[in-house]
Design a protein around this motif. Structure first.
Motif, short mmCIF file in Angstrom:
data_model
loop_
_atom_site.label_atom_id
_atom_site.label_comp_id
_atom_site.label_asym_id
_atom_site.label_seq_id
_atom_site.Cartn_x
_atom_site.Cartn_y
_atom_site.Cartn_z
N ILE A 124 16.04 19.05 12.74
CA ILE A 124 16.23 20.49 12.55
C ILE A 124 15.48 21.22 13.66
CG2 ILE A 124 15.97 22.42 10.97
CD1 ILE A 124 17.85 20.26 9.96
N ARG A 125 16.23 21.94 14.49
CA ARG A 125 15.62 22.59 15.64
C ARG A 125 15.39 24.08 15.42
NH1 ARG A 125 16.54 19.93 20.41
NH2 ARG A 125 15.17 21.55 21.29
N GLY A 126 16.25 24.71 14.66
CA GLY A 126 16.11 26.16 14.44
C GLY A 126 16.69 26.56 13.10
N VAL A 127 16.08 27.55 12.46
CA VAL A 127 16.53 28.04 11.15
C VAL A 127 16.44 29.57 11.13
CG1 VAL A 127 16.08 28.07 8.66
CG2 VAL A 127 15.77 25.95 9.94
N GLY A 128 17.51 30.20 10.68
CA GLY A 128 17.53 31.64 10.44
C GLY A 128 18.15 31.91 9.09
N PHE A 129 17.75 32.99 8.42
CA PHE A 129 18.26 33.19 7.07
C PHE A 129 18.23 34.66 6.70
CE2 PHE A 129 13.73 32.25 6.87
CZ PHE A 129 13.23 33.30 6.11
N ASP A 130 19.01 34.98 5.67
CA ASP A 130 19.03 36.29 5.05
C ASP A 130 19.06 36.04 3.54
OD1 ASP A 130 19.68 38.79 3.93
OD2 ASP A 130 20.67 39.42 5.79
N ARG A 131 17.99 36.39 2.85
CA ARG A 131 17.83 36.01 1.44
C ARG A 131 18.86 36.65 0.51
NH1 ARG A 131 13.01 34.01 -1.07
NH2 ARG A 131 11.47 33.23 0.43
N THR A 132 19.41 37.80 0.85
CA THR A 132 20.30 38.52 -0.07
C THR A 132 21.71 38.68 0.44
OG1 THR A 132 19.56 40.64 0.85
CG2 THR A 132 18.38 39.80 -1.09
N LEU A 133 22.04 38.12 1.58
CA LEU A 133 23.39 38.22 2.13
C LEU A 133 24.23 37.07 1.59
CD1 LEU A 133 25.48 39.48 4.04
CD2 LEU A 133 24.53 38.06 5.88
N GLY A 134 25.20 37.38 0.73
CA GLY A 134 26.04 36.33 0.16
C GLY A 134 27.17 36.91 -0.65
N GLY A 135 27.91 36.03 -1.29
CA GLY A 135 29.07 36.44 -2.06
C GLY A 135 28.74 37.31 -3.26
N LEU A 136 27.55 37.10 -3.86
CA LEU A 136 27.19 37.90 -5.04
C LEU A 136 27.10 39.38 -4.69
CD1 LEU A 136 26.19 38.28 -7.93
CD2 LEU A 136 23.88 37.74 -7.13
N GLU A 137 26.47 39.69 -3.57
CA GLU A 137 26.34 41.10 -3.18
C GLU A 137 27.70 41.72 -2.94
OE1 GLU A 137 24.56 44.63 -2.66
OE2 GLU A 137 23.56 42.78 -3.32
N MET A 138 28.65 40.96 -2.38
CA MET A 138 30.01 41.47 -2.19
C MET A 138 30.66 41.75 -3.54
SD MET A 138 31.34 38.91 0.82
CE MET A 138 30.30 38.49 2.22
N GLU A 139 30.47 40.84 -4.50
CA GLU A 139 31.06 41.03 -5.82
C GLU A 139 30.45 42.22 -6.53
OE1 GLU A 139 30.46 37.29 -7.77
OE2 GLU A 139 31.43 36.18 -6.15
N LEU A 140 29.15 42.44 -6.36
CA LEU A 140 28.51 43.60 -6.98
C LEU A 140 29.04 44.90 -6.39
CD1 LEU A 140 24.85 42.25 -7.16
CD2 LEU A 140 26.41 42.59 -9.07
N ARG A 141 29.33 44.89 -5.07
CA ARG A 141 29.93 46.09 -4.45
C ARG A 141 31.32 46.34 -5.05
NH1 ARG A 141 27.54 47.10 0.75
NH2 ARG A 141 25.33 46.51 0.52
N LEU A 142 32.08 45.26 -5.21
CA LEU A 142 33.41 45.41 -5.80
C LEU A 142 33.32 45.88 -7.25
CD1 LEU A 142 35.61 42.41 -4.55
CD2 LEU A 142 36.16 44.84 -4.41
N ARG A 143 32.34 45.33 -8.01
CA ARG A 143 32.17 45.74 -9.41
C ARG A 143 31.88 47.23 -9.50
NH1 ARG A 143 27.28 43.71 -13.31
NH2 ARG A 143 26.10 44.97 -11.79
N GLU A 144 31.03 47.70 -8.64
CA GLU A 144 30.68 49.13 -8.63
C GLU A 144 31.91 49.97 -8.30
OE1 GLU A 144 28.23 52.40 -9.15
OE2 GLU A 144 27.90 50.28 -9.63
N HIS A 145 32.73 49.49 -7.37
CA HIS A 145 33.95 50.21 -7.00
C HIS A 145 34.93 50.26 -8.18
CE1 HIS A 145 37.29 51.65 -4.59
NE2 HIS A 145 38.01 50.57 -4.91
N LEU A 146 35.10 49.13 -8.86
CA LEU A 146 36.02 49.09 -10.00
C LEU A 146 35.50 49.96 -11.14
CD1 LEU A 146 36.88 45.26 -10.08
CD2 LEU A 146 38.24 47.12 -9.12
N ALA A 147 34.18 49.97 -11.36
CA ALA A 147 33.62 50.82 -12.40
C ALA A 147 33.89 52.28 -12.11
CB ALA A 147 32.12 50.57 -12.53
N GLY A 148 33.76 52.65 -10.83
CA GLY A 148 34.06 54.03 -10.46
C GLY A 148 35.52 54.38 -10.69
N LEU A 149 36.44 53.46 -10.38
CA LEU A 149 37.86 53.70 -10.60
C LEU A 149 38.17 53.86 -12.08
CD1 LEU A 149 39.49 51.18 -8.08
CD2 LEU A 149 39.28 53.67 -7.84
N PHE A 150 37.53 53.05 -12.92
CA PHE A 150 37.78 53.13 -14.36
C PHE A 150 37.26 54.46 -14.92
CE2 PHE A 150 36.57 52.24 -18.81
CZ PHE A 150 37.82 51.88 -19.30
N ASN A 151 36.07 54.86 -14.48
CA ASN A 151 35.54 56.15 -14.94
C ASN A 151 36.43 57.30 -14.48
OD1 ASN A 151 33.34 55.03 -16.26
ND2 ASN A 151 31.97 55.23 -14.49
#
Length: 935
Positions: A261-288
């Motif tokens: 292993i020569r190099g490691v970089g990371f982002d602790r919160t960048l992933g599919g869950l955050e995308m789904e939460l953004r979509l959930r918030e969008h759908l909740a707004g549409l329903f309201n």
């Protein structure tokens, strides 16, 4: 240089010790016949096993799926895991825990704890004052720490592996994110301990992926270094790793492939869950928006509705990866109101625009830590489910400047396969091809201490010192020794993280405490008083960063040396043994170190005198022997004060272990009771249905059926009215009672089902045996290989079998169908076995019999029958082929035959048989007398 005196006797003793250790390793193989790996992702886990005869294989769960949601539903009287728990998230979101790994090793004031509360407000997180952490409060009686919840998941993963492997498993390799710090890694190890798992290693998931890639491409690795970048975006985080592959020369196995292993970089919160939460918030707004003006409540205040929206967002994200738009629809989202809305990929990408801008970040971090440029990277390979989002690939491809991204690896299962390969390599029960793994330290670790110095005569001041223990991107596992040379009294030093400047301000807050441990030494001054005439070689602290990336302080020693005359007979037995074992393994005494320097580790016996170095004792000489150095080692007492996150106290850990064991036992008892209730219910319904089937009515009377039906109805009523409170034993006893009642009925039906097949097989065997016997008797005397006793015995068995069959069938015909039959399938099978044994014995004898020589005429030529001679002229008869029923009538039983015992097996024998007495065997083996015209 210090000399070491070695003698023969301790060497023999050490050999016996070594043999005992090896024998213990061999005996331990029986307990490690199967090993497992758990790729523990944020959203789902993959379990793999290796067992004898089964190479690396992904475990299927109870729903026959290859991955299992990391979800637990905790209720007062039951627990659900995996897909069952994920389904319960809609009905009972408060009791269904997901993404709890984000809370491991974090104190209550950590930003990730606040983020978890914002993402999942339905969960009640309470403060634990003892450890400054949080725990889940499911109900007033139910509370669980994140470690306990993870322990439940690990225990469930083991049950899946054991069911799949059909044997117990206790050894496992568990994957963790590469960015986990010391507190987070210790939390995972404690969770595994609660689950009763023996952790062979915590392996970074990026390292496991790289190992899987290298193992399956072993032939492509050579002495030329190949740099591969793995970009892994999962549900919860993103990790970019640069790996170098090449073959290296090892002491044990010569040239072998290696990954570093020569190099490691990371982002602790960048992933599919955050995308789904953004979509959930969008759908909740549409329903309201759709319900605006109806005085309806905000859908965000309804946990069940939000759980439904999150599940739909997950589906929507997957579908939009392959389609430009899709219709989101949920039936009965809230207050029996359906929801339906169209979402386009463009809208989804706009919602996550800032997330996509963060995609190149881990790439730059990895290149910076590896001190490489993109030109040195041969290929960029995608890993993780979230890399399937087209916009992620588009942004990443532009960031790395390559023509295409590599997709030649299983993005979901690579880490699990690499981890299980490592598990097999670490286990004593398997031998795998070596693959050298050199992982890298992500967070540097150093030692800090303060000592007094005299700047000017009479002027003293405190000087703060730092010594790097494990540098950033340095390899591990590794042992280090730090020597403190300026101390003669008790003192303290601190173990902290090094420079974390590569982390941003937010990452530093999430990281937690940068101070690991304060070490308080006791007994330094006493050691100096104990050896006043010895020269101090410093206080040596031995550190170990093990295969799991967990730091430990093995021991602290005070080392002294002095010059003494050579007197080997004064050495203690323990010193001799230590020196001998050291010589067997090529050990040597730790060299002197510079002031407060970091050294490579040299193993030495604790609480023992370090033996002098050198060869065997020289023969006694009259001249004075030169003085040598003698080293004395005194162990120093150590008190550790953990600063980042205190581990669970032993009593608290024991209570957690017992709590999980009790829950597991309760689940097993509940499953056993449900199984018993289901078996009873199924038996009642199936038997009631059978009573109306013709084959059951044929063998039972009306009174018998009424009795059985009445008992079944009573049992069904009891199960409905009182069954909910019945114990497992009561349910099993009720089932046993009903089975005993129906036993005769089922037996009569089963026997009649077997009769046609069994009787047909018996008839065929009798016919074939009769034809075989008839053919055997027609063999000319000069070629006969069977004795009269053997053929007569077979004839008797055939006649007895015919007689038994005819008599039993006649007796059965007189009995009514409702009575217990006398013609039993087991008796038919026994008769067939006895007859077949006799025939097989003769067939084996014929197979291995040697042909007898033909008689010759006076001129010395062999007498042969004429070419045009018929079979009748030769006194022979053609044996009918198998299956031919001609002349297959029973052979009449002779008045008197010689008998022999039943043969015990059908092994081929050349002479005689298992039933022929010794005299007959002798006759069978003798050559007949030659005639005058024979040679």
């Amino acid at each position: 240089m210090a000399t070491t005196v070695r003698r023969q006797r301790p060497r023999k003793l050490a050999c016996w010790v070594l043999m005992a250790v090896l024998l213990a390793d061999l005996l331990a193989l029986s307990d490690t016949l199967a090993v497992m790996s758990v790729d523990l992702g944020s959203e789902s886990m993959k379990v793999a096993i290796v067992k004898p005869g089964v190479p690396m294989e992904i475990v299927l769960n109870k729903e026959s799926r290859r991955k299992t949601p990391v979800t637990v539903t905790l209720k007062e009287n039951e627990r659900f895991f995996g897909d069952s728990a994920a389904a319960m998230a809609i009905k009972n979101p408060k009791a269904t825990l997901r993404y709890f790994q984000h809370l491991l090793g974090k104190q209550a004031d950590n930003p990730h704890v606040a983020l978890y509360r914002a993402r999942f407000p339905e969960h009640e997180l309470n403060f634990d004052p003892q450890r400054q952490t949080v725990y889940f409060q499911i109900s007033p009686q139910l509370r669980f720490s994140p470690e306990e919840v993870l322990g439940m998941v690990l225990n469930y993963s083991r049950s899946l592996a054991e069911d799949f492997a059909e044997q117990p498993i206790k050894d496992a390799v568990i994957t963790v994110p590469a960015f986990f710090n010391q507190a987070e890694r210790r939390a995972v190890l404690q969770a595994a301990q609660m689950a009763g798992l023996k952790v062979l290693q915590l392996i970074n998931d990026n390292t496991a992926t790289a190992l899987s890639y290298g193992v399956f491409r072993r032939k492509d690795i050579n002495t030329t270094a190949q740099n591969i970048m793995f970009y892994d975006m999962g549900s919860g985080s993103t990790v970019c790793t640069i790996v170098t592959y090449q073959t290296v020369k090892t002491k044990e196995a010569g040239m072998q492939p290696q990954l570093q292993i020569r190099g490691v970089g990371f982002d602790r919160t960048l992933g599919g869950l955050e995308m789904e939460l953004r979509l959930r918030e969008h759908l909740a707004g549409l329903f309201n928006e759709q319900r605006k003006g109806q005085r309806a409540k905000d859908v965000r205040e309804n946990p069940r509705a939000m759980a439904k929206l999150l599940r739909e967002a997950n589906r929507l994200k997957t579908v939009l990866s392959a389609n430009a738009d899709h219709m989101a629809q949920i039936e009965g989202l809230m207050d029996d109101v359906d929801f339906k809305a169209k979402v386009t990929r463009v809208e989804f990408e706009e919602l996550c625009a800032d997330l996509f801008e963060r995609v190149p970040g881990p790439v730059q971090q990895a290149l910076q830590s590896a001190e490489m440029s993109l030109d040195e990277i041969e290929q960029v390979i995608l890993v993780g489910g979230a890399t399937r989002v087209p916009k992620v690939q588009e942004v990443l491809l532009k960031a790395v400047g390559k023509e295409e991204l590599g997709k030649n690896i299983n993005a979901d299962e690579a880490a699990a396969m690499g981890a299980v390969y490592q598990a097999a390599a670490l286990s004593k029960a398997f031998k795998v091809k070596p693959f050298v793994v050199r992982d890298a330290v992500v967070y540097p670790i150093l030692v800090e201490f303060t000592r007094e110095v005299e700047d000017e005569p009479g002027v003293r001041s405190l000087k703060h010192n730092k010594r790097v223990l494990f540098s950033r991107m340095g390899p591990y596992p590794q042992r280090k020794v730090i020597t403190f040379n300026r101390y003669s009294h008790d003192f303290n030093f601190h173990i902290n993280y090094g420079d974390l400047g590569f982390l941003g301000p937010e990452d530093l807050r999430v990281f937690g405490s940068q101070n690991l441990t304060t070490v308080k030494l006791k007994g330094v001054g006493e050691s100096f008083k104990k050896y006043p005439d010895y020269e101090s070689k410093g206080i040596k602290a031995h550190f170990n960063l093990d295969e799991s990336g967990v730091l430990s302080l093995d021991r602290v020693e005070s080392v002294f040396e002095t010059l003494v005359e050579d007197s080997p007979e004064e050495e203690s037995t323990l010193t001799k043994l230590g020196n001998t074992i050291s010589s067997l393994f090529g050990g040597s005494t730790t060299p002197d170190t510079k002031e407060n320097a970091t050294d490579a580790v040299q193993k030495s016996s604790e609480k023992a005198e370090a033996g002098p170095e050198g060869g065997p004792p020289a023969p006694e000489e009259k001249k004075q022997k030169p003085a040598r150095k003698q080293r004395m080692v005194e162990e120093i007492g150590v008190e550790l004060v953990v600063l980042d996150l205190p581990d669970l106290p032993e009593d608290e850990l024991a209570r957690s272990v017992q709590k999980l064991e009790d829950l597991t036992l309760r689940d097993l008892e509940k499953q056993e009771r449900e199984k018993a209730a289901n078996s009873l219910e199924a038996f009642i319904f199936e038997t009631q249905d059978k009573l109306y089937q013709p084959e059951y009515q044929e063998v039972s009377t009306e009174e018998q059926r009424e009795e059985i039906s009445g008992k079944l109805s009573a049992a069904s009523t009891w199960l409905e009215d009182e069954g909910f409170g019945a114990t497992t034993v009561m349910l099993k006893e009720k089932l046993a009672e009903l089975r005993k009642l129906c036993q005769g009925l089922f037996f009569r039906v089963e026997e009649r089902r077997k009769w046609p097949e069994r009787l047909s097989a018996l008839d065929n065997l009798l016919n074939h045996s009769s034809m075989f016997l008839k053919g055997a008797r027609l063999i000319p005397e000069m070629d006969q290989i069977f004795t009269e006793v053997e053929m007569t015995t077979l004839e008797k068995v055939i006649n007895e079998t015919w007689a038994w069959k005819n008599a039993t069938m006649a007796e059965q015909a007189k009995l009514p169908a409702t009575e217990k039959p006398v013609l039993l399938s087991k008796d038919i099978e026994a008769k067939m076995m006895a007859l077949d044994r006799e025939v097989q014995y003769l067939l084996n004898k014929a197979k291995f019999a040697k042909p007898r020589p033909r008689p010759r005429d006076k001129n010395g030529t062999r007498t042969e029958p004429p070419l045009n001679a018929s079979a009748s002229d030769q006194g022979e008869k053609v044996i009918p082929p198998a299956g031919h029923t001609e002349d297959a009538k029973p052979i009449s039983e002779p008045e008197k035959v010689e008998t022999r015992s039943e043969p015990e097996d059908t092994e081929p024998l050349e002479l005689g048989g298992p039933g022929v007495d010794s005299e007959q065997k002798q006759k069978a083996g003798q050559k007949r007398p030659l005639k005058n015209d024979e040679l």
